[in-house]
Design an enzyme around this catalytic site. Structure first.
Site, PDB file in Angstrom:
ATOM      1  N   TYR A 226     -30.744  40.009   5.567  1.00  0.00           N
ATOM      2  CA  TYR A 226     -29.905  38.960   4.966  1.00  0.00           C
ATOM      3  C   TYR A 226     -30.548  37.575   5.157  1.00  0.00           C
ATOM      4  O   TYR A 226     -30.673  36.805   4.202  1.00  0.00           O
ATOM      5  CB  TYR A 226     -28.521  39.009   5.624  1.00  0.00           C
ATOM      6  CG  TYR A 226     -27.492  38.096   5.027  1.00  0.00           C
ATOM      7  CD1 TYR A 226     -26.816  38.451   3.864  1.00  0.00           C
ATOM      8  CD2 TYR A 226     -27.166  36.882   5.628  1.00  0.00           C
ATOM      9  CE1 TYR A 226     -25.840  37.613   3.328  1.00  0.00           C
ATOM     10  CE2 TYR A 226     -26.207  36.046   5.101  1.00  0.00           C
ATOM     11  CZ  TYR A 226     -25.531  36.420   3.949  1.00  0.00           C
ATOM     12  OH  TYR A 226     -24.572  35.592   3.412  1.00  0.00           O
TER      13      TYR A 226
ATOM     14  N   SER B 189     -26.743  30.482   2.337  1.00  0.00           N
ATOM     15  CA  SER B 189     -25.951  30.698   3.557  1.00  0.00           C
ATOM     16  C   SER B 189     -26.492  29.753   4.622  1.00  0.00           C
ATOM     17  O   SER B 189     -27.638  29.286   4.521  1.00  0.00           O
ATOM     18  CB  SER B 189     -26.131  32.145   4.021  1.00  0.00           C
ATOM     19  OG  SER B 189     -25.658  32.330   5.330  1.00  0.00           O
TER      20      SER B 189
END
Ligand code: NAD
Length: 274
Positions: free
Chosen positions: A169, A156
């Site tokens: 995350y 990401s």
């Protein structure tokens, strides 16, 4: 995206002929987009992920019909190492080899660090990071025996920069970049590459759920949430489509990308250029 641009992005026929690919979390979103791109490029694909069994069957049949490629499915839970082992075995037993592993399954949690439930932290780390450790350790023997392979970890933009409220995350995604580098170094002479692909915002069910959550949290109209909150850090102000991620993953899985390894590659509309 218009159909002509989408067609050009997916024009990869033959690039992955005779390859076998396993894509985790591929019943939806980016994983399904990658599976479609790989199958269109000639690979046999093993899908994995949760969902309604009729919808999963329809997806498998549709994919096979549209591409002519062979498809299989594993319902393994990426939080469970024993099921991950069964999934890797299923890929090898079904198709006789394993050339490409895409670690894509992921979940998201938003909240201040002092309010992140411990079980949520463990789940995010388990599914987004530890599952990749397991697929990689289990797939490497087959790749080495075959004389090569490709590992693609879907990370990401939050693997490269932080953002408030994303502790678990961002930690998992930063971790996967470290894992990527180490695997690349350990396999560099084995004709195996390992890279992390780092998307910004991509239009998927996960993104939809995040938009809905933010609309509720901020009490703002959807369009304002998209532009001013989700795309606040993304200079090109548009969500990528899964076909873009699929096309890049197909290139990384192809012979043309043999010298790209150990890299964290942004696909983020300039997010991490700040
Ligand atoms: P999605 O929710 O649409 O798809 C997630 C997939 O993972 C589904 O197939 C789901 O069934 C599967 N999955 C979830 N938990 C699982 C488990 N325990 N075991 C097996 N499968 C499981 O999400 P997406 O947006 O396509 O995200 C895919 C990946 O891309 C994730 O790793 C995510 O972090 C990453 N990513 C997404 C975006 C985005 O904007 N959508 C941006 C950057 C990175």
């Amino acid at each position: 995206m218009d159909i002509e641009v989408s067609r050009r992005i997916t024009a990869t026929r033959g690039m992955l002929d005779d390859k076998v690919a396993l894509i985790t979390g591929s019943t939806s979103g980016i994983g399904l987009g990658v599976a479609r791109s790989f199958a269109s490029a000639g690979a046999s694909v093993v899908l994995n992920g949760f969902g309604n069994s009729q919808e999963i069957n329809d997806t498998l049949e549709g994919l096979q019909r549209a591409t002519g490629s062979r498809v299989a499915y594993s319902a393994a839970d990426m939080a469970r190492p024993d099921e991950i082992a069964d999934m890797v075995n299923l890929a090898i037993e079904t198709f006789g080899r394993l050339d490409i592993v895409v670690n894509n399954a992921g979940i998201f949690h938003v909240g201040p660090i002092d309010q992140v439930p411990v079980e949520k932290w463990n789940a995010v780390l388990g599914i987004n990071l530890s599952s990749a450790f397991h697929t990689i350790r289990l797939a490497l023997p087959a790749m080495r025996q075959q004389g090569g392979g490709r590992i693609i970890n879907i990370a990401s933009a939050l693997a490269l920069v932080g953002a408030p409220l994303t502790s678990a995350y961002a930690a998992a995604k930063h971790g996967i970049v470290g894992l990527t580098k180490v695997v690349a170094l350990e396999t560099a002479e084995d004709n195996i590459t390992c890279n992390a692909l780092c998307p910004g915002n991509v239009w998927t069910p996960l993104a939809e759920a995040h938009i809905a959550e933010q609309v509720k949290t901020h009490g703002l109209p959807r369009e304002q949430v998209i532009r001013n909150i989700l795309l606040a850090e993304q200079p090109n102000k548009r969500f990528a489509v899964v076909e873009e991620i699929g096309a890049f993953a197909t290139f990384l899985a192809s012979d043309a990308a043999a010298s790209i390894t150990g890299a964290a590659l942004p696909v983020d509309g300039g997010w991490t250029a700040h």
